[in-house]
Design an enzyme around this catalytic site. Structure first.
Site, PDB file in Angstrom:
ATOM      1  N   LYS A   1      -4.797   8.506   0.386  1.00 50.50           N
ATOM      2  CA  LYS A   1      -5.407   6.988   0.997  1.00 50.50           C
ATOM      3  C   LYS A   1      -6.821   7.499   1.728  1.00 50.50           C
ATOM      4  CE  LYS A   1      -1.099   4.673   1.163  1.00 50.50           C
ATOM      5  NZ  LYS A   1      -0.106   4.055   2.185  1.00 50.50           N
TER       6      LYS A   1
ATOM      7  N   TYR B   1      -0.810  -3.572  -5.081  1.00 53.58           N
ATOM      8  CA  TYR B   1       0.037  -3.803  -4.113  1.00 53.58           C
ATOM      9  C   TYR B   1       0.720  -5.311  -4.245  1.00 53.58           C
ATOM     10  CZ  TYR B   1      -1.172   0.176  -1.322  1.00 53.58           C
ATOM     11  OH  TYR B   1      -1.307   1.260  -1.039  1.00 53.58           O
TER      12      TYR B   1
ATOM     13  N   ARG C   1       3.054  13.341   5.507  1.00 55.52           N
ATOM     14  CA  ARG C   1       2.817  12.620   6.442  1.00 55.52           C
ATOM     15  C   ARG C   1       3.120  13.098   7.951  1.00 55.52           C
ATOM     16  NH1 ARG C   1       5.763   7.988   2.852  1.00 55.52           N
ATOM     17  NH2 ARG C   1       3.742   7.096   1.975  1.00 55.52           N
TER      18      ARG C   1
ATOM     19  N   ASN D   1      -1.038   6.311   6.622  1.00 55.41           N
ATOM     20  CA  ASN D   1      -0.138   7.383   6.638  1.00 55.41           C
ATOM     21  C   ASN D   1      -0.579   8.144   5.442  1.00 55.41           C
ATOM     22  OD1 ASN D   1       0.521   5.806   4.366  1.00 55.41           O
ATOM     23  ND2 ASN D   1       2.399   5.203   4.976  1.00 55.41           N
TER      24      ASN D   1
ATOM     25  N   HIS E   1       0.284   7.597  -0.808  1.00 55.57           N
ATOM     26  CA  HIS E   1       1.136   6.490  -1.522  1.00 55.57           C
ATOM     27  C   HIS E   1       1.765   7.332  -2.666  1.00 55.57           C
ATOM     28  CE1 HIS E   1       2.426   3.110  -3.856  1.00 55.57           C
ATOM     29  NE2 HIS E   1       2.164   3.726  -4.785  1.00 55.57           N
TER      30      HIS E   1
ATOM     31  N   GLU F   1       2.355   1.564 -12.105  1.00 52.85           N
ATOM     32  CA  GLU F   1       1.289   1.899 -11.438  1.00 52.85           C
ATOM     33  C   GLU F   1       0.423   2.954 -12.104  1.00 52.85           C
ATOM     34  OE1 GLU F   1       2.971   3.573  -7.801  1.00 52.85           O
ATOM     35  OE2 GLU F   1       3.226   1.551  -7.082  1.00 52.85           O
TER      36      GLU F   1
END
Length: 134
Positions: free
Chosen positions: A9, A49, A102, A112, A115, A126
């Site tokens: 991310k 999402y 994490r 965090n 994903h 996905e």
């Protein structure tokens, strides 16, 4: 062999953690099948999402995931989904086990760092969104 989508991310990309995070996955026996870095659009983020649409955190999640580039990759390995979820650790870094991504790198529960798909069905959906040619 299972495959799963993993996103590094924006918070982790901004802090130059791409190589460190990939190393944790590779050290866990996973193989990078495809990878790219890009800044996604709001429309693309909402597609990814989609299951969170309408939840209280949805808009802030979309803003966060689109704020700067991220890394999208497909990892492969024995029980890849389970291995990746264990390696990632709990969403809240304060509750994540020592040595997990994490625990090592996340800033907080929202930022965090990673994903990952949470099931075989999610992984297929996905991967198809991010890497339709695989």
């Amino acid at each position: 062999m299972e495959r799963s989508l993993v996103l590094i991310k924006p918070d982790a990309v901004e802090r130059n953690l791409i190589g460190s995070i990939i190393q944790v996955y590779e050290d866990s026996g996973l193989k990078v099948i495809d990878i790219r870095i890009e800044q996604i659009t709001e429309e693309f983020a909402k597609l990814h999402y989609k299951e969170h649409e309408g939840k209280s955190f949805f808009e802030s999640l979309i803003k966060y995931i689109t704020r700067s580039p991220l890394v999208a990759m497909v990892l492969e390995g024995e029980n890849a989904i389970e291995v990746i979820r264990h390696v990632n650790g709990a969403t809240d870094p304060n509750k994540a086990e020592e040595g997990t991504i994490r625990r090592l790198f996340a800033l907080n529960k929202s930022e965090n760092s990673v994903h990952a798909s949470d099931s075989i069905e999610s992984a297929k959906r996905e991967i198809n969104i991010w890497f339709p040619n695989l």
